[in-house]
Scaffold this active site. Structure first.
Site, mmCIF file in Angstrom:
data_model
loop_
_atom_site.group_PDB
_atom_site.id
_atom_site.type_symbol
_atom_site.label_atom_id
_atom_site.label_comp_id
_atom_site.label_asym_id
_atom_site.label_seq_id
_atom_site.Cartn_x
_atom_site.Cartn_y
_atom_site.Cartn_z
ATOM 1 N N GLY A 1 85.633 79.926 24.492
ATOM 2 C CA GLY A 1 85.817 80.937 25.536
ATOM 3 C C GLY A 1 87.153 81.642 25.356
ATOM 4 O O GLY A 1 88.061 81.123 24.705
ATOM 5 N N GLY B 1 83.514 82.335 28.708
ATOM 6 C CA GLY B 1 82.654 82.818 27.624
ATOM 7 C C GLY B 1 82.037 84.160 27.974
ATOM 8 O O GLY B 1 82.269 84.719 29.051
ATOM 9 N N PHE B 2 81.230 84.633 27.057
ATOM 10 C CA PHE B 2 80.562 85.933 27.228
ATOM 11 C C PHE B 2 79.721 85.942 28.511
ATOM 12 O O PHE B 2 79.980 86.719 29.439
ATOM 13 C CB PHE B 2 79.724 86.177 25.961
ATOM 14 C CG PHE B 2 78.690 87.249 26.038
ATOM 15 C CD1 PHE B 2 78.979 88.477 26.608
ATOM 16 C CD2 PHE B 2 77.418 87.029 25.506
ATOM 17 C CE1 PHE B 2 78.016 89.479 26.661
ATOM 18 C CE2 PHE B 2 76.451 88.019 25.542
ATOM 19 C CZ PHE B 2 76.746 89.247 26.131
ATOM 20 N N ASP C 1 86.498 75.956 32.084
ATOM 21 C CA ASP C 1 86.320 76.180 30.644
ATOM 22 C C ASP C 1 87.371 75.367 29.900
ATOM 23 O O ASP C 1 88.487 75.212 30.400
ATOM 24 C CB ASP C 1 86.494 77.680 30.313
ATOM 25 C CG ASP C 1 85.740 78.080 29.062
ATOM 26 O OD1 ASP C 1 86.074 77.561 27.986
ATOM 27 O OD2 ASP C 1 84.814 78.906 29.152
ATOM 28 N N LYS D 1 77.995 66.972 22.399
ATOM 29 C CA LYS D 1 78.562 66.301 23.574
ATOM 30 C C LYS D 1 78.446 67.152 24.833
ATOM 31 O O LYS D 1 78.106 66.645 25.906
ATOM 32 C CB LYS D 1 80.044 65.943 23.321
ATOM 33 C CG LYS D 1 80.197 64.683 22.478
ATOM 34 C CD LYS D 1 81.625 64.441 22.052
ATOM 35 C CE LYS D 1 82.480 63.921 23.165
ATOM 36 N NZ LYS D 1 83.846 63.578 22.680
ATOM 37 N N SER E 1 78.921 75.818 26.367
ATOM 38 C CA SER E 1 78.448 75.358 25.050
ATOM 39 C C SER E 1 78.771 76.423 24.016
ATOM 40 O O SER E 1 78.651 77.609 24.311
ATOM 41 C CB SER E 1 76.920 75.137 25.048
ATOM 42 O OG SER E 1 76.487 74.815 23.735
ATOM 43 N N TYR F 1 72.679 72.018 18.003
ATOM 44 C CA TYR F 1 72.559 72.898 19.179
ATOM 45 C C TYR F 1 71.169 72.738 19.816
ATOM 46 O O TYR F 1 71.032 72.479 20.999
ATOM 47 C CB TYR F 1 72.769 74.337 18.736
ATOM 48 C CG TYR F 1 72.730 75.360 19.854
ATOM 49 C CD1 TYR F 1 73.702 75.360 20.859
ATOM 50 C CD2 TYR F 1 71.747 76.346 19.885
ATOM 51 C CE1 TYR F 1 73.684 76.317 21.867
ATOM 52 C CE2 TYR F 1 71.734 77.307 20.885
ATOM 53 C CZ TYR F 1 72.696 77.295 21.875
ATOM 54 O OH TYR F 1 72.676 78.255 22.868
#
Ligand code: UDP
Length: 334
Positions: free
Chosen positions: A43, A17-18, A38, A98, A82, A152
């Site tokens: 991602g 991811g970032f 990941d 999850k 996430s 979230y």
């Protein structure tokens, strides 16, 4: 070259991811052995391409909501897996819940088994639509559990609770960073976040879409500053949440004007409906980070935006027109 037997080993989840990919770079630079994990739902493997083949880097394609196995010792775990943009977690709400709950539990179990210190990525979203401004770590938040952002926000709140429980009950060394809006190279162009949205629109010659009347505020932190704050927090002995972000607050309407100036686009701003439960204001109080970590952001928005714009401009043109970088279909049906 260090002997890999004596190297410190770190597991980074959400590594493609970032933020995860920037963390991988930082830990490689610091001389760690990095295990990057990941499931590649949100991602992008391209974010890690430059590290493949590095002697002290390995990649594990795994969904941490299932049992996590890592062979050998682990000194640190950084949990950054996430979905994190509203568009993403609205598309994959169950996976979001999850990974924040089951995924965090699996990793805390791993940290306990390995005697590793674990840092979790929490978020300013734990404050919801805040009634305290700027937000201090002591504020408990104003979150709608059943709204669209609830998947979230509540996953992240549960994640913090679970982490504190492992810390208190099992004595696991834990760190909690509450991350405020962050930007920089390797954000996904089409993840729906405001900065890539505006820059993408400017590059395609479209009008910039401001949601609501644009009076809602955010405070944007450049990624290098954030990574430095996270690194310092991990190395500190402070187990309670710490806000890391840039307190320089701006309205979204002003932000659109800045992007228009930066990109030189001749397009204008158009107004769209404000998403439900969109926080009206957000600014971190970073007194704790200043005091405990001797940290504060160094990169101005002007400087950071220039670097980020150059990154987006350097992407192949077809990226601009891809609706999504990831196909969620299979996951949505599960
Ligand atoms: N926003 C906007 N236009 C867009 C995308 C987002 O005006 O095309 C607004 C959004 O409603 C929010 C702010 O920009 O008020 C930041 O949104 P983002 O999705 O980046 O992150 P958030 O801070 O809401 O999690």
């Amino acid at each position: 070259m260090p002997n890999r037997l004596f190297m410190k080993r770190v597991l980074i989840t959400g590594a493609a991811g970032f933020l995860g990919s920037h963390l991988c770079d930082r830990f490689i630079k610091e001389g760690y052995y990095v295990i990057a994990m990941d499931n590649l739902i949100t991602g992008r493997i391209e974010n890690l391409e430059h590290l493949f083949g590095h002697k002290y880097f390995e990649f594990a394609h795994h969904d941490i909501s299932n049992y996590v196995h890592v062979a050998g010792d682990l000194d640190y775990i950084l949990h950054f897996a996430s979905p994190a943009s509203p568009i993403d977690y609205l598309k994959i709400p169950i996976q979001t819940l999850k990974v924040g709950s089951l995924g965090t539990h699996n990793l805390l179990g791993l940290a306990k088994a390995k005697g590793a210190r674990m840092l979790i990525a929490s978020t300013s979203e734990v404050y919801g639509d805040p009634e305290v401004h700027p937000q201090t770590e002591e504020y408990w938040g104003n979150v709608n559990p059943i709204g669209p952002r609830g998947v979230y926000d509540e996953a992240k709140r549960f994640q913090e609770a679970m982490t504190m429980a492992y810390h208190r009950y099992h004595g696991v060394e834990t760190r909690i960073v509450r991350i405020f809006n962050t930007y920089g190279p390797r954000m996904r162009l089409n993840d729906g976040r405001v900065l890539p949205a505006f820059i993408g629109q400017a590059l395609r010659g479209e009008d910039l879409t401001v949601f609501g009347d644009g009076s809602q505020t955010r405070s944007f932190c450049y990624v290098d500053d954030l990574i430095e704050g996270i690194y310092r927090l991990l190395m500190s002995d402070y187990a309670y949440p710490v806000n890391i972000g840039n307190p320089d607050e701006i309205t979204i309407a002003q932000f659109a004007e800045e992007i228009i100036k930066l990109t030189g686009t001749s397009q204008k701003v158009i107004y769209k409906e404000l998403p439900k439960d969109d926080p009206t204001q957000r600014q971190p109080n970073i007194d704790k980070a200043r005091e405990i970590l001797d940290w504060e952001p160094k990169v101005s928005r002007e400087e950071g935006l220039k670097i980020t714009y150059e990154y987006f401009k350097s992407l192949p043109e077809e990226e601009l027109y891809k609706k999504e970088h990831n196909d969620f279909e299979g996951y949505i049906r599960k």
